[in-house]
Design a protein around this motif. Sequence first.
Motif, PDB file in Angstrom:
ATOM      1  N   ASP A  20       5.163  -3.503  -6.447  1.00  0.00           N
ATOM      2  CA  ASP A  20       6.347  -3.007  -6.351  1.00  0.00           C
ATOM      3  C   ASP A  20       6.416  -1.461  -6.563  1.00  0.00           C
ATOM      4  O   ASP A  20       7.466  -0.860  -6.495  1.00  0.00           O
ATOM      5  N   GLY A  21       5.351  -0.940  -7.069  1.00  0.00           N
ATOM      6  CA  GLY A  21       5.231   0.584  -7.257  1.00  0.00           C
ATOM      7  C   GLY A  21       5.803   1.192  -8.519  1.00  0.00           C
ATOM      8  O   GLY A  21       6.014   2.135  -8.785  1.00  0.00           O
ATOM      9  N   ARG A  22       6.055   0.135  -9.419  1.00  0.00           N
ATOM     10  CA  ARG A  22       6.575   0.405 -10.960  1.00  0.00           C
ATOM     11  C   ARG A  22       5.579   0.696 -11.949  1.00  0.00           C
ATOM     12  O   ARG A  22       5.918   1.617 -12.769  1.00  0.00           O
ATOM     13  N   TYR A  23       4.489  -0.045 -11.795  1.00  0.00           N
ATOM     14  CA  TYR A  23       3.567   0.145 -13.038  1.00  0.00           C
ATOM     15  C   TYR A  23       2.279   0.734 -12.365  1.00  0.00           C
ATOM     16  O   TYR A  23       1.929   0.310 -11.462  1.00  0.00           O
ATOM     17  N   LEU A  24       1.658   1.551 -13.480  1.00  0.00           N
ATOM     18  CA  LEU A  24       0.512   2.043 -13.192  1.00  0.00           C
ATOM     19  C   LEU A  24      -0.710   1.702 -14.245  1.00  0.00           C
ATOM     20  O   LEU A  24      -0.166   2.076 -15.443  1.00  0.00           O
ATOM     21  N   ASP A  36       0.826  -1.256   0.030  1.00  0.00           N
ATOM     22  CA  ASP A  36      -0.091  -0.125   0.003  1.00  0.00           C
ATOM     23  C   ASP A  36       0.698   1.344  -0.143  1.00  0.00           C
ATOM     24  O   ASP A  36       0.563   2.215  -0.791  1.00  0.00           O
ATOM     25  N   GLY A  37       1.984   1.331   0.855  1.00  0.00           N
ATOM     26  CA  GLY A  37       2.811   2.336   0.939  1.00  0.00           C
ATOM     27  C   GLY A  37       3.611   2.640  -0.261  1.00  0.00           C
ATOM     28  O   GLY A  37       3.691   3.656  -0.898  1.00  0.00           O
ATOM     29  N   ARG A  38       4.056   1.553  -0.964  1.00  0.00           N
ATOM     30  CA  ARG A  38       4.617   1.829  -2.320  1.00  0.00           C
ATOM     31  C   ARG A  38       3.931   2.300  -3.451  1.00  0.00           C
ATOM     32  O   ARG A  38       4.250   3.064  -4.260  1.00  0.00           O
ATOM     33  N   ALA A  39       2.299   2.004  -3.364  1.00  0.00           N
ATOM     34  CA  ALA A  39       1.482   2.510  -4.166  1.00  0.00           C
ATOM     35  C   ALA A  39       1.321   3.807  -4.099  1.00  0.00           C
ATOM     36  O   ALA A  39       1.161   4.768  -5.076  1.00  0.00           O
ATOM     37  N   VAL A  40       1.102   4.435  -2.916  1.00  0.00           N
ATOM     38  CA  VAL A  40       0.802   5.746  -2.721  1.00  0.00           C
ATOM     39  C   VAL A  40       2.071   6.546  -2.954  1.00  0.00           C
ATOM     40  O   VAL A  40       1.786   7.544  -3.745  1.00  0.00           O
ATOM     41  N   ALA A  41       3.332   6.208  -2.721  1.00  0.00           N
ATOM     42  CA  ALA A  41       4.543   6.768  -2.998  1.00  0.00           C
ATOM     43  C   ALA A  41       4.764   6.890  -4.425  1.00  0.00           C
ATOM     44  O   ALA A  41       5.317   7.875  -5.133  1.00  0.00           O
ATOM     45  N   ALA A  42       4.213   5.869  -5.294  1.00  0.00           N
ATOM     46  CA  ALA A  42       4.193   5.931  -6.673  1.00  0.00           C
ATOM     47  C   ALA A  42       3.441   7.031  -7.210  1.00  0.00           C
ATOM     48  O   ALA A  42       3.744   7.737  -8.182  1.00  0.00           O
ATOM     49  N   LEU A  74       4.537  11.105  -9.245  1.00  0.00           N
ATOM     50  CA  LEU A  74       3.742  11.961 -10.279  1.00  0.00           C
ATOM     51  C   LEU A  74       3.254  13.028  -9.847  1.00  0.00           C
ATOM     52  O   LEU A  74       3.312  14.181 -10.580  1.00  0.00           O
ATOM     53  N   ASN A  75       2.546  13.394  -8.514  1.00  0.00           N
ATOM     54  CA  ASN A  75       2.029  14.589  -8.161  1.00  0.00           C
ATOM     55  C   ASN A  75       2.155  14.413  -6.556  1.00  0.00           C
ATOM     56  O   ASN A  75       1.427  13.618  -5.961  1.00  0.00           O
ATOM     57  N   PRO A  76       3.160  15.000  -6.004  1.00  0.00           N
ATOM     58  CA  PRO A  76       3.334  15.187  -4.260  1.00  0.00           C
ATOM     59  C   PRO A  76       2.096  15.765  -3.827  1.00  0.00           C
ATOM     60  O   PRO A  76       2.108  15.455  -2.561  1.00  0.00           O
ATOM     61  N   GLN A  77       1.461  16.513  -4.456  1.00  0.00           N
ATOM     62  CA  GLN A  77       0.327  16.978  -3.761  1.00  0.00           C
ATOM     63  C   GLN A  77      -1.053  16.246  -3.704  1.00  0.00           C
ATOM     64  O   GLN A  77      -2.019  16.491  -2.985  1.00  0.00           O
ATOM     65  N   VAL A  78      -1.071  15.094  -4.358  1.00  0.00           N
ATOM     66  CA  VAL A  78      -2.355  14.322  -4.457  1.00  0.00           C
ATOM     67  C   VAL A  78      -2.776  13.699  -3.110  1.00  0.00           C
ATOM     68  O   VAL A  78      -2.085  13.253  -2.087  1.00  0.00           O
ATOM     69  N   ALA A  82      -6.080  -3.687  -1.594  1.00  0.00           N
ATOM     70  CA  ALA A  82      -5.827  -4.872  -2.360  1.00  0.00           C
ATOM     71  C   ALA A  82      -6.757  -4.881  -3.560  1.00  0.00           C
ATOM     72  O   ALA A  82      -7.895  -4.291  -3.586  1.00  0.00           O
ATOM     73  N   ALA A  83      -6.217  -4.950  -4.948  1.00  0.00           N
ATOM     74  CA  ALA A  83      -7.086  -4.864  -6.153  1.00  0.00           C
ATOM     75  C   ALA A  83      -7.576  -6.347  -6.303  1.00  0.00           C
ATOM     76  O   ALA A  83      -7.153  -7.472  -6.047  1.00  0.00           O
ATOM     77  N   PRO A  84      -8.559  -6.134  -7.281  1.00  0.00           N
ATOM     78  CA  PRO A  84      -9.268  -7.681  -7.724  1.00  0.00           C
ATOM     79  C   PRO A  84      -8.358  -8.417  -8.512  1.00  0.00           C
ATOM     80  O   PRO A  84      -8.767  -9.478  -8.864  1.00  0.00           O
ATOM     81  N   ILE A  85      -7.181  -7.938  -8.884  1.00  0.00           N
ATOM     82  CA  ILE A  85      -6.159  -8.635  -9.712  1.00  0.00           C
ATOM     83  C   ILE A  85      -4.878  -8.851  -8.766  1.00  0.00           C
ATOM     84  O   ILE A  85      -4.486  -7.818  -8.167  1.00  0.00           O
ATOM     85  N   ASP A  86      -4.181  -9.752  -8.908  1.00  0.00           N
ATOM     86  CA  ASP A  86      -3.045 -10.478  -8.274  1.00  0.00           C
ATOM     87  C   ASP A  86      -1.895  -9.422  -8.742  1.00  0.00           C
ATOM     88  O   ASP A  86      -1.616  -9.156  -9.928  1.00  0.00           O
ATOM     89  N   GLY A  87      -1.199  -8.955  -7.610  1.00  0.00           N
ATOM     90  CA  GLY A  87       0.040  -8.249  -8.012  1.00  0.00           C
ATOM     91  C   GLY A  87      -0.325  -6.525  -8.074  1.00  0.00           C
ATOM     92  O   GLY A  87       0.793  -5.814  -8.264  1.00  0.00           O
ATOM     93  N   PHE A  88      -1.434  -6.195  -7.645  1.00  0.00           N
ATOM     94  CA  PHE A  88      -1.562  -4.705  -7.963  1.00  0.00           C
ATOM     95  C   PHE A  88      -2.583  -4.199  -6.727  1.00  0.00           C
ATOM     96  O   PHE A  88      -2.925  -5.203  -5.912  1.00  0.00           O
ATOM     97  N   ARG A  89      -2.164  -3.066  -6.474  1.00  0.00           N
ATOM     98  CA  ARG A  89      -3.120  -2.125  -5.463  1.00  0.00           C
ATOM     99  C   ARG A  89      -4.249  -1.512  -6.064  1.00  0.00           C
ATOM    100  O   ARG A  89      -3.921  -1.101  -7.208  1.00  0.00           O
TER     101      ARG A  89
END
Length: 268
Positions: free
Chosen positions: A91-95, A49-55, A59-63, A70-77
């Motif tokens: 891992d916070g790399r892909y959106l 969760d923290g890595r997703a927020v950091a990712a 892109l926008n520090p003010q967001v 947890a997302a309905p698909i494995d490997g994503f938040r």
Amino acid sequence: MKSFLFVLLGAFSLSACAQSPAPGNGEGAAEPAPAPATAGDEADAGTADGRAVAAIRKLNPQVAVDRVGAAPIDGFREVVVGGQVLYVSDDGRYLLQGSLFDIEARKDLSQAGLAEVRRELIAEVPRSDRIVFAPDDPEYTVTVFTDVECGYCRKLHQEIAEYNRQGIAIEYLAFPRMGPASPDFAEMVSVWCAEDRRQALTDAKSDKRVPKRNCTNPVAMHYALGQRIGLTGTPMIVTESGVQMPGYMPPKALREALEQLDAEAVGG
């Protein structure tokens, strides 16, 4: 349509049908409220969760991240930001941006988390800050973000008695589309500051004069809330469970849609 990711990379814009506020302070306008604490502020940096927020904040520090989990698909938040649902790899790399549709269930899985965010945020608005038109024993209650100028908002209000006859309570929140520096905003402040808000709202939507007033009022907070939950047009009708209806709906059609949502909830 402009990509929400494009907006993330820059700064969040006003909703599509609102104009940017003109420079200066319009009458009745209020200073922006401090940013509220959000789910993103509570996410542990060492978790997915923290890595997703950091990712997202790369892109926008003010967001403001309203929901992460947890997302309905494995490997994503799943991350809810500004009334939009995004998916970020653990891992916070892909959106990924867009709806996640379950073909077998014929269901948009992206809507559940977004509806919960809407429900929670709207529930924070006190009843005293709303303008309510309700039957004695409503079977359904909807929140409607309204503007005194928009044609479909006026059409909805002209049929308010029929919504009530259909067992639907209408609880209005303010969304002056022209922005905080506009005469539209000031008029909605006058409505919310009137001794009889219901009559003042009816008058404003009928092009009757509403005496200018100012007071401590929730119009700026309603406006910010509408932007936060992804309002793209008025009237925005939201059910008690946080489901957004598709714009203006005639009273009978809204009643049928609410009944269908009830049936779907019971059916699981």
